[in-house]
Design a protein around this motif. Structure first.
Motif, PDB file in Angstrom:
ATOM      1  N   LEU A 201     -45.108 -72.575  45.019  1.00  0.00           N
ATOM      2  CA  LEU A 201     -46.179 -73.428  44.836  1.00  0.00           C
ATOM      3  C   LEU A 201     -46.228 -74.762  45.500  1.00  0.00           C
ATOM      4  CD1 LEU A 201     -46.240 -72.556  41.001  1.00  0.00           C
ATOM      5  CD2 LEU A 201     -47.781 -71.475  42.690  1.00  0.00           C
ATOM      6  N   SER A 202     -45.183 -75.387  45.773  1.00  0.00           N
ATOM      7  CA  SER A 202     -45.198 -76.749  46.534  1.00  0.00           C
ATOM      8  C   SER A 202     -46.025 -76.788  47.633  1.00  0.00           C
ATOM      9  CB  SER A 202     -43.686 -77.303  46.650  1.00  0.00           C
ATOM     10  OG  SER A 202     -42.971 -76.281  47.599  1.00  0.00           O
ATOM     11  N   ARG A 203     -46.173 -75.405  48.367  1.00  0.00           N
ATOM     12  CA  ARG A 203     -46.787 -75.507  49.495  1.00  0.00           C
ATOM     13  C   ARG A 203     -48.480 -75.174  49.211  1.00  0.00           C
ATOM     14  NH1 ARG A 203     -42.950 -70.908  52.364  1.00  0.00           N
ATOM     15  NH2 ARG A 203     -41.135 -72.218  52.318  1.00  0.00           N
TER      16      ARG A 203
ATOM     17  N   GLY B 156     -53.713 -78.919  46.162  1.00  0.00           N
ATOM     18  CA  GLY B 156     -54.487 -79.221  44.932  1.00  0.00           C
ATOM     19  C   GLY B 156     -53.425 -79.270  43.760  1.00  0.00           C
ATOM     20  N   GLN B 157     -54.006 -79.447  42.369  1.00  0.00           N
ATOM     21  CA  GLN B 157     -53.391 -79.620  41.249  1.00  0.00           C
ATOM     22  C   GLN B 157     -52.953 -78.312  40.571  1.00  0.00           C
ATOM     23  OE1 GLN B 157     -55.077 -82.617  38.935  1.00  0.00           O
ATOM     24  NE2 GLN B 157     -54.800 -84.078  40.299  1.00  0.00           N
ATOM     25  N   GLY B 158     -53.729 -77.313  40.987  1.00  0.00           N
ATOM     26  CA  GLY B 158     -53.155 -75.910  40.301  1.00  0.00           C
ATOM     27  C   GLY B 158     -51.777 -75.481  40.269  1.00  0.00           C
ATOM     28  N   ALA B 159     -51.118 -76.015  41.166  1.00  0.00           N
ATOM     29  CA  ALA B 159     -49.889 -75.623  41.559  1.00  0.00           C
ATOM     30  C   ALA B 159     -48.974 -76.039  40.375  1.00  0.00           C
ATOM     31  CB  ALA B 159     -49.098 -76.240  42.711  1.00  0.00           C
ATOM     32  N   GLY B 160     -49.182 -77.299  39.668  1.00  0.00           N
ATOM     33  CA  GLY B 160     -48.620 -77.815  38.599  1.00  0.00           C
ATOM     34  C   GLY B 160     -48.790 -76.868  37.455  1.00  0.00           C
ATOM     35  N   PHE B 161     -50.143 -76.535  37.084  1.00  0.00           N
ATOM     36  CA  PHE B 161     -50.138 -75.783  36.053  1.00  0.00           C
ATOM     37  C   PHE B 161     -49.677 -74.400  36.103  1.00  0.00           C
ATOM     38  CE2 PHE B 161     -52.940 -72.608  33.929  1.00  0.00           C
ATOM     39  CZ  PHE B 161     -53.090 -72.793  32.860  1.00  0.00           C
TER      40      PHE B 161
ATOM     41  N   TYR C 136     -22.676 -67.958  27.669  1.00  0.00           N
ATOM     42  CA  TYR C 136     -23.601 -67.086  27.714  1.00  0.00           C
ATOM     43  C   TYR C 136     -24.963 -67.417  27.493  1.00  0.00           C
ATOM     44  CZ  TYR C 136     -20.759 -63.197  28.809  1.00  0.00           C
ATOM     45  OH  TYR C 136     -19.952 -62.269  29.530  1.00  0.00           O
ATOM     46  N   ALA C 137     -25.261 -68.594  26.715  1.00  0.00           N
ATOM     47  CA  ALA C 137     -26.807 -69.291  26.735  1.00  0.00           C
ATOM     48  C   ALA C 137     -27.188 -69.352  28.340  1.00  0.00           C
ATOM     49  CB  ALA C 137     -26.750 -70.311  25.861  1.00  0.00           C
ATOM     50  N   VAL C 138     -26.293 -70.047  28.867  1.00  0.00           N
ATOM     51  CA  VAL C 138     -26.609 -70.412  30.212  1.00  0.00           C
ATOM     52  C   VAL C 138     -26.827 -69.074  31.142  1.00  0.00           C
ATOM     53  CG1 VAL C 138     -25.638 -71.717  32.348  1.00  0.00           C
ATOM     54  CG2 VAL C 138     -25.286 -72.802  30.151  1.00  0.00           C
ATOM     55  N   ILE C 139     -25.960 -67.995  31.101  1.00  0.00           N
ATOM     56  CA  ILE C 139     -25.908 -66.998  31.709  1.00  0.00           C
ATOM     57  C   ILE C 139     -27.389 -66.352  31.493  1.00  0.00           C
ATOM     58  CG2 ILE C 139     -25.137 -64.708  32.123  1.00  0.00           C
ATOM     59  CD1 ILE C 139     -22.378 -65.951  31.622  1.00  0.00           C
ATOM     60  N   TYR C 140     -27.780 -66.191  30.038  1.00  0.00           N
ATOM     61  CA  TYR C 140     -29.036 -65.736  29.667  1.00  0.00           C
ATOM     62  C   TYR C 140     -30.384 -66.426  30.411  1.00  0.00           C
ATOM     63  CZ  TYR C 140     -26.059 -63.315  26.411  1.00  0.00           C
ATOM     64  OH  TYR C 140     -25.072 -62.675  25.698  1.00  0.00           O
ATOM     65  N   LEU C 141     -29.988 -67.689  30.630  1.00  0.00           N
ATOM     66  CA  LEU C 141     -31.180 -68.637  31.229  1.00  0.00           C
ATOM     67  C   LEU C 141     -31.328 -68.569  32.687  1.00  0.00           C
ATOM     68  CD1 LEU C 141     -33.227 -70.502  30.029  1.00  0.00           C
ATOM     69  CD2 LEU C 141     -31.746 -72.305  30.260  1.00  0.00           C
ATOM     70  N   LEU C 142     -30.170 -68.290  33.245  1.00  0.00           N
ATOM     71  CA  LEU C 142     -30.107 -67.922  34.748  1.00  0.00           C
ATOM     72  C   LEU C 142     -31.355 -67.250  35.413  1.00  0.00           C
ATOM     73  CD1 LEU C 142     -26.628 -67.792  35.775  1.00  0.00           C
ATOM     74  CD2 LEU C 142     -28.160 -69.334  36.110  1.00  0.00           C
ATOM     75  N   PRO C 143     -31.669 -66.197  34.951  1.00  0.00           N
ATOM     76  CA  PRO C 143     -32.927 -65.430  35.569  1.00  0.00           C
ATOM     77  C   PRO C 143     -34.239 -66.610  35.546  1.00  0.00           C
ATOM     78  CG  PRO C 143     -31.859 -64.009  34.052  1.00  0.00           C
ATOM     79  CD  PRO C 143     -31.091 -65.100  33.783  1.00  0.00           C
ATOM     80  N   ALA C 144     -34.408 -67.022  34.319  1.00  0.00           N
ATOM     81  CA  ALA C 144     -35.811 -67.827  34.055  1.00  0.00           C
ATOM     82  C   ALA C 144     -35.394 -69.164  35.191  1.00  0.00           C
ATOM     83  CB  ALA C 144     -35.791 -68.287  32.815  1.00  0.00           C
ATOM     84  N   VAL C 145     -34.339 -69.665  35.167  1.00  0.00           N
ATOM     85  CA  VAL C 145     -34.038 -70.785  36.254  1.00  0.00           C
ATOM     86  C   VAL C 145     -34.181 -70.273  37.653  1.00  0.00           C
ATOM     87  CG1 VAL C 145     -32.259 -72.317  37.095  1.00  0.00           C
ATOM     88  CG2 VAL C 145     -32.203 -71.938  34.633  1.00  0.00           C
ATOM     89  N   VAL C 146     -33.779 -69.220  37.984  1.00  0.00           N
ATOM     90  CA  VAL C 146     -33.891 -68.702  39.448  1.00  0.00           C
ATOM     91  C   VAL C 146     -35.589 -68.454  39.736  1.00  0.00           C
ATOM     92  CG1 VAL C 146     -33.650 -66.885  40.846  1.00  0.00           C
ATOM     93  CG2 VAL C 146     -31.597 -67.837  39.583  1.00  0.00           C
ATOM     94  N   LEU C 147     -36.137 -68.143  38.707  1.00  0.00           N
ATOM     95  CA  LEU C 147     -37.669 -67.805  38.959  1.00  0.00           C
ATOM     96  C   LEU C 147     -38.226 -68.884  39.117  1.00  0.00           C
ATOM     97  CD1 LEU C 147     -38.106 -64.662  36.639  1.00  0.00           C
ATOM     98  CD2 LEU C 147     -38.288 -64.657  39.101  1.00  0.00           C
ATOM     99  N   ILE C 148     -38.009 -69.873  38.201  1.00  0.00           N
ATOM    100  CA  ILE C 148     -38.662 -71.194  38.371  1.00  0.00           C
ATOM    101  C   ILE C 148     -38.365 -71.900  39.796  1.00  0.00           C
ATOM    102  CG2 ILE C 148     -38.884 -73.465  37.001  1.00  0.00           C
ATOM    103  CD1 ILE C 148     -38.134 -72.099  34.565  1.00  0.00           C
ATOM    104  N   ALA C 149     -37.141 -71.887  40.103  1.00  0.00           N
ATOM    105  CA  ALA C 149     -36.889 -72.665  41.411  1.00  0.00           C
ATOM    106  C   ALA C 149     -37.694 -72.049  42.512  1.00  0.00           C
ATOM    107  CB  ALA C 149     -35.496 -72.501  41.487  1.00  0.00           C
ATOM    108  N   LEU C 150     -37.748 -70.669  42.408  1.00  0.00           N
ATOM    109  CA  LEU C 150     -38.558 -69.813  43.626  1.00  0.00           C
ATOM    110  C   LEU C 150     -39.975 -70.296  43.347  1.00  0.00           C
ATOM    111  CD1 LEU C 150     -36.852 -66.347  43.677  1.00  0.00           C
ATOM    112  CD2 LEU C 150     -36.564 -68.034  45.277  1.00  0.00           C
ATOM    113  N   GLY C 151     -40.554 -70.255  42.070  1.00  0.00           N
ATOM    114  CA  GLY C 151     -41.908 -70.733  41.798  1.00  0.00           C
ATOM    115  C   GLY C 151     -42.222 -72.004  42.531  1.00  0.00           C
ATOM    116  N   ARG C 152     -41.126 -72.993  42.274  1.00  0.00           N
ATOM    117  CA  ARG C 152     -41.549 -74.274  42.749  1.00  0.00           C
ATOM    118  C   ARG C 152     -41.676 -74.420  44.175  1.00  0.00           C
ATOM    119  NH1 ARG C 152     -37.772 -76.606  40.183  1.00  0.00           N
ATOM    120  NH2 ARG C 152     -38.876 -77.696  38.538  1.00  0.00           N
ATOM    121  N   THR C 153     -40.725 -73.680  44.776  1.00  0.00           N
ATOM    122  CA  THR C 153     -40.729 -73.616  46.343  1.00  0.00           C
ATOM    123  C   THR C 153     -42.142 -73.096  46.777  1.00  0.00           C
ATOM    124  OG1 THR C 153     -38.258 -73.416  46.304  1.00  0.00           O
ATOM    125  CG2 THR C 153     -39.496 -72.833  48.286  1.00  0.00           C
TER     126      THR C 153
END
Length: 609
Positions: free
Chosen positions: A56-58, A61-66, A37-54
């Motif tokens: 922001l990678s476009r 500059g270096q602002g994307a990393g921040f 359940y710790a993994v389940i609770y963390l899944l929304p954050a994981v999904v949002l971070i993955a979407l954000g990486r996709t």
């Protein structure tokens, strides 16, 4: 994310208790559930971070990393904040973040109704800030160590997580089928726990499948309220109504020392000594006293914006209204239910600025002014909702009768087990203050000669527990401390008496409407009876929360869920709130009453149960 996951496992582990490690089976299930359940609770954050990486990678500059770092820190920190909030709510009230809590957050005045002290707010802010700081520090540490740490074998990790998840699912399913309490009770501690059941498979394997069928489900609700058109012969001179309700005022506060004015007045009135609210929360308590219906009707009444018959009749008879509260009429949504047809200028809120005891005082000033300035040719209804007796339990210095008391009740740092006596003394002092304000109203009615023309009702919306049955507060259980309130009704011309049998908030409309000339039997508009009828007898009361109905009888108290969420918490006790040895026998003993409750749940609707 691995380190964030490990940190979250430690946080989720805080939901468990030592009892969960008393036997090997439950201990293994607890470990598996905590990790999965710790993994389940963390899944929304994981999904949002993955979407954000996709996305922001476009960006150049270096602002994307921040921005990605900020997204990771904020989403994982908010996960911890939500878990902390849920764990705090569960520890205090015995339920997780649910529809009731969400309604409280999104409704104007909901957060204010909690009565949290300034120190509680500051402590909460510091804890939330700490989560963000820790998560930011963890992120920076991981970034610095990037490349130095050994590669993670994600396939093995995912395989292990799947095995743990499957294992705890299967263990719960068989525990549910065999009614194995340790795992079933432990599952209640995890927010958003999704139970898996397979009774047919268990039965085919020879496991003794525990009986089910306690749940009552409403598939459709289409109101039919009242059942018949009302036949009314208005009295030549309608009685005035003064209706006083105190937040969280439980039955044993009606005491000569704590509330001397109300006690003395009860000696001249109908005093109900085993009186129950229609709920263990304000929403259901106030709803039941005006509608005379079970709490499950709150939802269709709110949806339909349907006022209670009682208010309809008073408006038809040209009553003038002065309605006051030291909270808000928007939470719970009484402005869309009980008082939906009342003119806005007749609804007076005093929910901010002064402390609760002072707001109560000022509201009584205004109520008495309303009485003096009314149109004397018309009957009136005055309503007051006192807030002093809601936690934090506020009172002025001249109301102190119980010492020692806790100077500052901080919800997050208080040691309830050790300090509950001092916390209760705050409550007693607050009840004493409310009594002084009730005394002002009663004295004013006497001095102006209005008492002989006025029905006076004094109730609590629900009770308040101080660890007598392991909880503090209300909204969690249906024991007497959380559901029983003082009940005092004064009707001009009625001889004073004491009712020692069970009575309920549901009986109030059926008592008042005949005084307003309604000729219909109570069954046409209510699930209660007329308290003034010499033949009145109530064998049991019914109370509700958001998910359950509770049978409250002389011998037993039994909860009956009316939705899937309510099914997770079924409780059976004796009449004094103690555990019973034979739960099946207790449920069988109220078979007839349960059938009656099922009928009443659908009486004023076209719902099919």
């Amino acid at each position: 994310m691995l380190w964030s996951g490990l940190l979250l496992v430690l946080h989720v582990a805080a939901f468990a208790t030592g009892e969960q490690f008393a036997d090997l089976n439950t201990a293994l299930w607890t470990v598996a559930t905590t990790i999965s359940y710790a993994v389940i609770y963390l899944l929304p954050a994981v999904v949002l971070i993955a979407l954000g990486r996709t996305v922001l990678s476009r960006l150049p500059g270096q602002g994307a990393g921040f921005l990605l770092a900020m997204l990771a820190i904020v989403t994982t920190s908010l996960t911890h904040v939500l878990l902390f909030a849920d764990r705090t709510i569960y520890a205090m009230y015995g339920f997780h973040i649910n529809g009731f809590v969400l309604d409280l957050v999104k409704t104007p005045g909901g957060i204010d109704s909690l009565g949290a002290s300034r120190s509680t707010e500051l402590t909460a802010a510091a804890i939330i800030l700490a989560f963000f700081v820790v998560q930011a520090a963890l992120y920076l540490w991981v970034i610095r160590k990037e490349g130095a740490a050994p590669a993670i074998r994600w396939r093995w990790l995912v395989a292990i997580l799947l095995c743990l998840t499957l294992g705890e699912r299967v263990a719960y399913g068989f525990s549910h089928a065999a009614n194995y309490p340790p795992i079933l009770f432990a599952a209640e501690r995890y927010p958003l726990y999704l139970p898996m059941t397979f009774r047919k498979l268990s039965a085919s394997l020879g496991i003794d499948v525990a009986s089910q069928g306690d749940e009552i489900r409403a598939r459709k609700i289409d109101l039919s309220y009242p059942l018949q058109p009302l036949k009314i012969e208005p009295p030549a001179k309608p009685l005035n109504v003064v209706w006083l309700v105190a937040e969280s005022l439980r039955f044993d506060m009606l005491d000569p020392k704590i509330m001397p004015a109300l006690w003395q007045f009860s000696e001249q009135s109908l005093r109900m000594e085993r009186h129950y609210s229609g709920g263990n929360m304000t929403q259901m308590g106030v709803f039941s006293m005006f509608y005379g219906l079970y709490g499950n009707y709150w939802f269709p009444m709110l949806s339909a914006r349907r006022a209670p018959v009682l208010m309809d009749v008073m408006q038809q008879q040209n009553y003038q209204f002065g309605l006051y509260t030291s909270q808000r009429f928007t939470y719970p949504a009484f402005d869309k239910t009980v008082f939906v047809n009342i003119k806005p200028e007749d609804l007076h809120e005093r929910a901010a600025g002064e402390v609760a005891w002072r707001r109560d005082q000022l509201n009584i000033d205004d109520l008495l002014s309303f009485v003096d300035q009314r149109d004397t040719r018309r009957p009136f209804m005055a309503y007051m909702f006192f807030e002093s007796t809601h936690a934090n339990y506020y009172f002025p210095d001249d109301a102190v009768i119980a010492r020692p008391y806790l100077d500052d009740l901080n919800y997050l740092t208080a040691d309830f087990a050790k300090e509950i006596g001092q916390i209760k003394n705050r409550y007693i002092n607050a009840a004493h203050h409310v009594d002084s304000q009730i005394a002002r109203v009663l004295e004013h009615l006497r001095k102006t000669g209005l008492l002989d023309q006025t029905v006076v009702i004094v109730l609590g919306d629900h009770g308040e527990e101080f660890m007598e049955r392991s909880r503090w507060g209300h909204s969690a259980e249906f024991n007497r401390y959380q559901t029983s309130t003082p009940g005092v009704i004064y009707v001009p011309g009625q001889a004073p008496r004491v009712m020692t049998g069970i009575s309920s908030h549901l009986d109030i409309p059926a008592t008042l409407l005949p005084l307003l000339g309604v000729m219909n039997p109570p069954e046409d508009y209510s699930l209660g009876g007329n308290l003034l009828d010499p033949k009145f007898h109530r064998p049991y009361a019914v109370a509700a929360d958001w998910n359950r109905i509770a049978y409250l009888g002389e011998r037993y108290k039994i909860t009956i869920p009316f939705n899937a969420t309510g099914s997770l918490r079924n409780e059976v006790t004796d009449g004094d709130d103690n555990a019973v040895a034979d739960i099946a026998a207790a449920k069988q003993a109220i078979g007839q009453e349960r059938a009656e409750i099922m009928t009443n749940l659908a009486r004023f609707s076209k719902a099919k149960y």
